[in-house]
Design a protein around this motif. Structure first.
Motif, mmCIF file in Angstrom:
data_model
loop_
_atom_site.group_PDB
_atom_site.id
_atom_site.type_symbol
_atom_site.label_atom_id
_atom_site.label_comp_id
_atom_site.label_asym_id
_atom_site.label_seq_id
_atom_site.Cartn_x
_atom_site.Cartn_y
_atom_site.Cartn_z
ATOM 1 N N SER A 20 0.847 -1.193 0.000
ATOM 2 C CA SER A 20 0.000 0.000 0.000
ATOM 3 C C SER A 20 0.886 1.249 0.000
ATOM 4 O O SER A 20 2.098 1.170 0.218
ATOM 5 C CB SER A 20 -0.916 0.005 1.220
ATOM 6 N N SER A 21 0.276 2.406 -0.213
ATOM 7 C CA SER A 21 1.038 3.660 -0.296
ATOM 8 C C SER A 21 1.779 3.962 0.994
ATOM 9 O O SER A 21 2.942 4.375 0.972
ATOM 10 C CB SER A 21 0.099 4.816 -0.638
ATOM 11 N N LYS A 22 1.109 3.771 2.124
ATOM 12 C CA LYS A 22 1.759 4.054 3.415
ATOM 13 C C LYS A 22 2.951 3.144 3.650
ATOM 14 O O LYS A 22 3.987 3.578 4.147
ATOM 15 C CB LYS A 22 0.756 3.912 4.556
ATOM 16 N N GLU A 23 2.798 1.883 3.292
ATOM 17 C CA GLU A 23 3.901 0.934 3.464
ATOM 18 C C GLU A 23 5.056 1.251 2.527
ATOM 19 O O GLU A 23 6.225 1.099 2.899
ATOM 20 C CB GLU A 23 3.403 -0.492 3.247
ATOM 21 N N LYS A 24 4.729 1.694 1.304
ATOM 22 C CA LYS A 24 5.781 2.079 0.356
ATOM 23 C C LYS A 24 6.576 3.270 0.892
ATOM 24 O O LYS A 24 7.807 3.290 0.806
ATOM 25 C CB LYS A 24 5.173 2.449 -0.993
ATOM 26 N N ILE A 25 5.870 4.255 1.439
ATOM 27 C CA ILE A 25 6.544 5.433 1.995
ATOM 28 C C ILE A 25 7.481 5.021 3.116
ATOM 29 O O ILE A 25 8.630 5.471 3.187
ATOM 30 C CB ILE A 25 5.508 6.472 2.471
ATOM 31 N N LYS A 26 7.019 4.125 3.999
ATOM 32 C CA LYS A 26 7.863 3.640 5.095
ATOM 33 C C LYS A 26 9.097 2.925 4.561
ATOM 34 O O LYS A 26 10.209 3.114 5.065
ATOM 35 C CB LYS A 26 7.069 2.696 6.000
ATOM 36 N N LYS A 27 8.910 2.096 3.536
ATOM 37 C CA LYS A 27 10.037 1.354 2.959
ATOM 38 C C LYS A 27 11.061 2.295 2.331
ATOM 39 O O LYS A 27 12.268 2.113 2.501
ATOM 40 C CB LYS A 27 9.541 0.353 1.904
ATOM 41 N N TYR A 28 10.581 3.315 1.599
ATOM 42 C CA TYR A 28 11.502 4.256 0.964
ATOM 43 C C TYR A 28 12.259 5.078 2.013
ATOM 44 O O TYR A 28 13.458 5.334 1.863
ATOM 45 C CB TYR A 28 10.777 5.179 -0.009
ATOM 46 N N LYS A 29 11.583 5.481 3.077
ATOM 47 C CA LYS A 29 12.263 6.227 4.142
ATOM 48 C C LYS A 29 13.288 5.352 4.852
ATOM 49 O O LYS A 29 14.381 5.806 5.170
ATOM 50 C CB LYS A 29 11.243 6.777 5.137
#
Length: 84
Positions: free
Chosen positions: A9-18
């Motif tokens: 999901s978008s939130k999980e992608k953001i966490k992974k990229y950070k």
């Protein structure tokens, strides 16, 4: 290039990229310390000063290629995901 986090999901992608940005920073710092240590060791042991100076001169380029470019791409992806 295929997105390696396409199933998340978008939130999980953001966490992974950070998290990936933090990992890049930590790896860059560790590699820089190792390169500086090797350069100092070459100076102390008087092995080859040209190689030592070359390592030190190439350090900013390695930071640029190994940290700044991937971080910039990750930040761009984070901004795109936050707009959605």
């Amino acid at each position: 290039m295929k997105d390696k986090y396409s199933r998340l999901s978008s939130k999980e992608k953001i966490k992974k990229y950070k998290k990936e940005n933090k990992t890049l920073l930590i790896c860059g710092i560790i590699c820089s310390i190792i390169i500086i240590f090797i350069s100092i060791l070459f100076f102390i042991l008087e092995l080859d000063k040209v190689i030592s100076i070359g390592f030190i001169m190439l350090l900013p380029f390695s930071w640029w290629i190994g940290y700044y470019i991937p971080k910039k791409e990750n930040d761009k992806k984070i901004k795109e995901l936050e707009k959605k």
